[in-house]
Each structure stands twice: as C-alpha cells, then as structure tokens.
Design a protein around this motif. Structure first.
Motif, PDB file in Angstrom:
ATOM      1  N   TRP A  65       0.827  -1.200   0.000  1.00 33.22           N
ATOM      2  CA  TRP A  65       0.000   0.000   0.000  1.00 33.22           C
ATOM      3  C   TRP A  65       0.870   1.263   0.000  1.00 33.22           C
ATOM      4  N   ARG A  66       1.946   1.253   0.785  1.00 33.34           N
ATOM      5  CA  ARG A  66       2.818   2.424   0.891  1.00 33.34           C
ATOM      6  C   ARG A  66       3.572   2.663  -0.409  1.00 33.34           C
ATOM      7  N   ARG A  67       4.003   1.581  -1.073  1.00 31.15           N
ATOM      8  CA  ARG A  67       4.819   1.737  -2.269  1.00 31.15           C
ATOM      9  C   ARG A  67       4.018   1.764  -3.563  1.00 31.15           C
ATOM     10  N   LEU A  68       2.917   0.989  -3.605  1.00 29.50           N
ATOM     11  CA  LEU A  68       2.190   0.835  -4.873  1.00 29.50           C
ATOM     12  C   LEU A  68       0.753   1.336  -4.825  1.00 29.50           C
ATOM     13  N   GLN A  69       0.225   1.578  -3.617  1.00 25.21           N
ATOM     14  CA  GLN A  69      -1.188   1.929  -3.421  1.00 25.21           C
ATOM     15  C   GLN A  69      -2.108   0.835  -3.966  1.00 25.21           C
ATOM     16  N   GLY A  70      -1.653  -0.398  -3.893  1.00 24.05           N
ATOM     17  CA  GLY A  70      -2.444  -1.523  -4.358  1.00 24.05           C
ATOM     18  C   GLY A  70      -1.571  -2.758  -4.485  1.00 24.05           C
ATOM     19  N   PHE A  71      -2.020  -3.729  -5.254  1.00 25.56           N
ATOM     20  CA  PHE A  71      -1.269  -4.971  -5.422  1.00 25.56           C
ATOM     21  C   PHE A  71      -1.267  -5.397  -6.875  1.00 25.56           C
ATOM     22  N   THR A  72      -0.327  -6.248  -7.217  1.00 24.41           N
ATOM     23  CA  THR A  72      -0.287  -6.906  -8.523  1.00 24.41           C
ATOM     24  C   THR A  72      -0.325  -8.417  -8.300  1.00 24.41           C
ATOM     25  N   GLY A  73      -0.376  -9.169  -9.387  1.00 21.29           N
ATOM     26  CA  GLY A  73      -0.338 -10.618  -9.253  1.00 21.29           C
ATOM     27  C   GLY A  73       0.945 -11.094  -8.592  1.00 21.29           C
ATOM     28  N   ASP A  74       2.046 -10.417  -8.883  1.00 20.85           N
ATOM     29  CA  ASP A  74       3.314 -10.772  -8.243  1.00 20.85           C
ATOM     30  C   ASP A  74       3.237 -10.571  -6.733  1.00 20.85           C
ATOM     31  N   CYS A  75       2.521  -9.550  -6.307  1.00 18.14           N
ATOM     32  CA  CYS A  75       2.370  -9.295  -4.864  1.00 18.14           C
ATOM     33  C   CYS A  75       1.654 -10.450  -4.177  1.00 18.14           C
ATOM     34  N   LEU A  76       0.692 -11.054  -4.850  1.00 18.99           N
ATOM     35  CA  LEU A  76      -0.016 -12.190  -4.269  1.00 18.99           C
ATOM     36  C   LEU A  76       0.929 -13.375  -4.082  1.00 18.99           C
ATOM     37  N   GLY A  77       1.769 -13.647  -5.095  1.00 13.28           N
ATOM     38  CA  GLY A  77       2.727 -14.740  -4.981  1.00 13.28           C
ATOM     39  C   GLY A  77       3.746 -14.495  -3.887  1.00 13.28           C
ATOM     40  N   ALA A  78       4.229 -13.250  -3.800  1.00 12.17           N
ATOM     41  CA  ALA A  78       5.205 -12.912  -2.760  1.00 12.17           C
ATOM     42  C   ALA A  78       4.591 -13.058  -1.375  1.00 12.17           C
ATOM     43  N   THR A  79       3.338 -12.652  -1.231  1.00 12.44           N
ATOM     44  CA  THR A  79       2.661 -12.773   0.061  1.00 12.44           C
ATOM     45  C   THR A  79       2.522 -14.232   0.456  1.00 12.44           C
ATOM     46  N   GLN A  80       2.171 -15.089  -0.489  1.00 13.76           N
ATOM     47  CA  GLN A  80       2.058 -16.517  -0.184  1.00 13.76           C
ATOM     48  C   GLN A  80       3.386 -17.067   0.323  1.00 13.76           C
ATOM     49  N   GLN A  81       4.479 -16.697  -0.323  1.00 11.84           N
ATOM     50  CA  GLN A  81       5.786 -17.213   0.075  1.00 11.84           C
ATOM     51  C   GLN A  81       6.194 -16.741   1.466  1.00 11.84           C
ATOM     52  N   VAL A  82       6.007 -15.469   1.731  1.00 11.92           N
ATOM     53  CA  VAL A  82       6.405 -14.916   3.028  1.00 11.92           C
ATOM     54  C   VAL A  82       5.525 -15.463   4.151  1.00 11.92           C
ATOM     55  N   CYS A  83       4.227 -15.621   3.885  1.00  8.52           N
ATOM     56  CA  CYS A  83       3.332 -16.171   4.908  1.00  8.52           C
ATOM     57  C   CYS A  83       3.624 -17.644   5.175  1.00  8.52           C
ATOM     58  N   GLU A  84       4.011 -18.387   4.148  1.00 11.72           N
ATOM     59  CA  GLU A  84       4.404 -19.785   4.347  1.00 11.72           C
ATOM     60  C   GLU A  84       5.640 -19.861   5.243  1.00 11.72           C
ATOM     61  N   LEU A  85       6.629 -19.015   4.954  1.00 11.38           N
ATOM     62  CA  LEU A  85       7.832 -18.972   5.775  1.00 11.38           C
ATOM     63  C   LEU A  85       7.508 -18.596   7.220  1.00 11.38           C
ATOM     64  N   ALA A  86       6.634 -17.601   7.398  1.00 10.70           N
ATOM     65  CA  ALA A  86       6.264 -17.162   8.744  1.00 10.70           C
ATOM     66  C   ALA A  86       5.543 -18.268   9.509  1.00 10.70           C
ATOM     67  N   PHE A  87       4.770 -19.086   8.818  1.00 13.86           N
ATOM     68  CA  PHE A  87       4.079 -20.199   9.481  1.00 13.86           C
ATOM     69  C   PHE A  87       5.087 -21.201  10.033  1.00 13.86           C
ATOM     70  N   TYR A  88       6.099 -21.550   9.215  1.00 12.08           N
ATOM     71  CA  TYR A  88       7.133 -22.458   9.705  1.00 12.08           C
ATOM     72  C   TYR A  88       7.860 -21.848  10.913  1.00 12.08           C
ATOM     73  N   LEU A  89       8.134 -20.555  10.834  1.00 14.55           N
ATOM     74  CA  LEU A  89       8.831 -19.887  11.928  1.00 14.55           C
ATOM     75  C   LEU A  89       7.996 -19.918  13.207  1.00 14.55           C
ATOM     76  N   GLY A  90       6.695 -19.717  13.064  1.00 19.04           N
ATOM     77  CA  GLY A  90       5.808 -19.747  14.228  1.00 19.04           C
ATOM     78  C   GLY A  90       5.820 -21.109  14.911  1.00 19.04           C
ATOM     79  N   LEU A  91       5.777 -22.174  14.114  1.00 20.39           N
ATOM     80  CA  LEU A  91       5.853 -23.516  14.710  1.00 20.39           C
ATOM     81  C   LEU A  91       7.199 -23.743  15.384  1.00 20.39           C
ATOM     82  N   ALA A  92       8.270 -23.259  14.753  1.00 18.33           N
ATOM     83  CA  ALA A  92       9.601 -23.490  15.288  1.00 18.33           C
ATOM     84  C   ALA A  92       9.801 -22.783  16.624  1.00 18.33           C
TER      85      ALA A  92
END
Length: 283
Positions: free
Chosen positions: A253-280
């Motif tokens: 939102w701060r940089r683009l004032q919205g999202f693109t399809g690439d933003c959706l893929g990046a969000t999936q990757q970062v949230c997957e990583l954060a889930f593993y970190l939370g379990l760890a």
C-alpha cells in the motif's frame, strides 16, 4: 447437485491456474473458462494448498521412511520436498516473490517499480530474496524435522493451505494496480466476493481442524506434544503468518497503493515462511 458440479469446476480451474498438475483434454473442456469463473475459483486457492500440501507432505513422509533416521536426513528431506513443491507449482509464487523484490528494491518510484516487476529477467534484489527465503524455509523445516518427522509433514501440509488464504484478503481490501489489460491476475483481482472468501476460510479451517482432530481424537500425529501445546503452536504459527500478511500489505500500500499478481505470490511465500517460523519458535 449443480452447486457441487460448479464447485468442482471452479476447484479444477484454480488447480489449472495455480499449479502444473495437468487438467487437460476432455477434463479441461468440461471445466471451461471465463473471467467470472476464474474470479469464483479464487476461493478454492487454499483448496489447491490442500492438494499441493498433501502431495509434498506425502513425498516427505516417503523420503523419511527410506532414509536413515537422524543425522542429516531432515535436511535432505526439507530440500527435496521444497524442490518438489516448486515443481508442482511451476515456481509460480517464487517468481512473484523475485519480481516484487526486484521492483520495490530496484526503484523508489512507483511507476518505475511496476515496470521492473513486469520484466521477466531476475535482478540482484529478486535473486537475493528468493535465495534467502528458500534457505530459511529449508532450515526451518529441517529444524522441525529434527524434533519430529511427523511435525515436519504436518507443517508442510498446513503451511501450504494457510499461506494461500492470506493473499485473498489483499484482493478483498486493496485495488489491483499495474497493467490491468495484460495482467494474468486481473480476473482474480476484481473484488473477490464474500462467498469466495468464505469458501477459502472453510478450506483453511478444515485443514487446521483435521490436524487438531487427528492429534486429540485419533492420536495419529505422534509429535510428542500435549494437546494444549499443539494448539498454542498452531496459534503462534497463525499469528506470525497473519503478521507477515499485514507487513506485506502495508508495504504494497505504501509503495504501490495496491497490489499486482506478483504481490499475491510474494505474500504466499512470506506467509508460508512465517508459518514455519511460528511452529519453530513454539517448540
């Protein structure tokens, strides 16, 4: 009956769009395609995570059964299962991650960043982000596997489902930006309906409930964790995954004032990583 048939078609269309799992020939003809169908199929994105997560977790379980116990086996399994997941999805989300970091890291100007994100070439920022995220995922999975092989498989399954739920909230809350006419994600970006979002949450809730039920009622998941500890671990994983989604959304939102399809893929990757970190960290 028509509702079930339509839901099945939407699911298969989502599978066709987000993975390399073949939906071809007469089956593809039966599924059909339209922008409206693709928008409706977005609610099944976590359902795609069910299949991808189950396949990756099953692959990891087979490797764990074949390899000698202990030692570097969890690390080997983590690397190969991550590679298998990339193969199943055709690096669809990893490509989005690299493009986002190339664009937003390569230029402070919004329009220039969007142009860089559309470039198919991978730059220094994208390569570094992709390498670090993959290394972090493999390391965390190896850590979970060293605690319990079943915990590793459970993490793989759940993370693939949960991480595919968060990007849908970006679609709901933010406008699509960039080249709308040339974007593959544009049909998905037209304000996801409440019904599709509800479908996504049902997929996510069922995955979490399945794991808890297996631990509490059937005792299939022998991860040597008390029931309360399992719930706390899942809660922490969900919380960190949600925090990752919030940070990514704020950044877009701060940089683009919205999202693109690439933003959706990046969000999936970062949230997957954060889930593993939370379990760890819960261990």
């Amino acid at each position: 009956m028509s509702f079930l048939r339509q839901s099945c078609r939407h699911y298969l269309l989502s599978l066709q769009f987000f993975t390399r799992i073949p939906v071809t020939g007469r089956l593809a003809g039966w599924v059909g395609y339209s922008p409206a169908m693709l928008r409706a199929s977005a609610g099944h994105f976590p359902g795609v995570g069910w299949l991808v997560g189950a396949l990756v977790a099953g692959f990891a379980a087979l490797l764990l059964a074949w390899l000698p116990a202990g030692g570097y086996s969890p690390l080997v399994v983590s690397v190969l299962s991550t590679a298998f997941g990339v193969l199943l999805t055709g690096a669809f989300h990893e490509d989005g991650l690299a493009d986002v970091f190339d664009g937003l890291g390569g230029s402070p100007e919004r329009e220039r960043a969007l142009i860089i994100m559309k470039d198919s070439r991978v730059g220094a920022f994208g390569a570094m982000a992709l390498m670090l995220v993959l290394l972090a995922k493999v390391s965390l999975l190896a850590l979970l596997g060293s605690v319990s092989p079943v915990l590793l498989c459970t993490a793989l399954f759940l993370a693939h489902v949960v991480s595919r739920t968060w990007p849908l909230l970006l679609i709901r809350l933010m406008p699509h930006v960039g080249d709308a006419a040339g974007s593959k994600s544009k049909p998905l970006a037209d304000q996801i309906s409440g019904a599709s979002l509800f479908t996504a949450f049902i997929w996510c809730f069922m995955a979490l409930a399945l794991v808890v039920y297996a631990q509490v009622a059937i005792d299939l998941i022998a991860i040597d964790m008390p029931e309360l500890a399992l719930l706390q671990a899942l809660g922490t994983a969900l919380a960190l995954s949600a925090a990752a989604w919030a940070l990514m959304g704020r950044w877009f939102w701060r940089r683009l004032q919205g999202f693109t399809g690439d933003c959706l893929g990046a969000t999936q990757q970062v949230c997957e990583l954060a889930f593993y970190l939370g379990l760890a960290v819960s261990l």
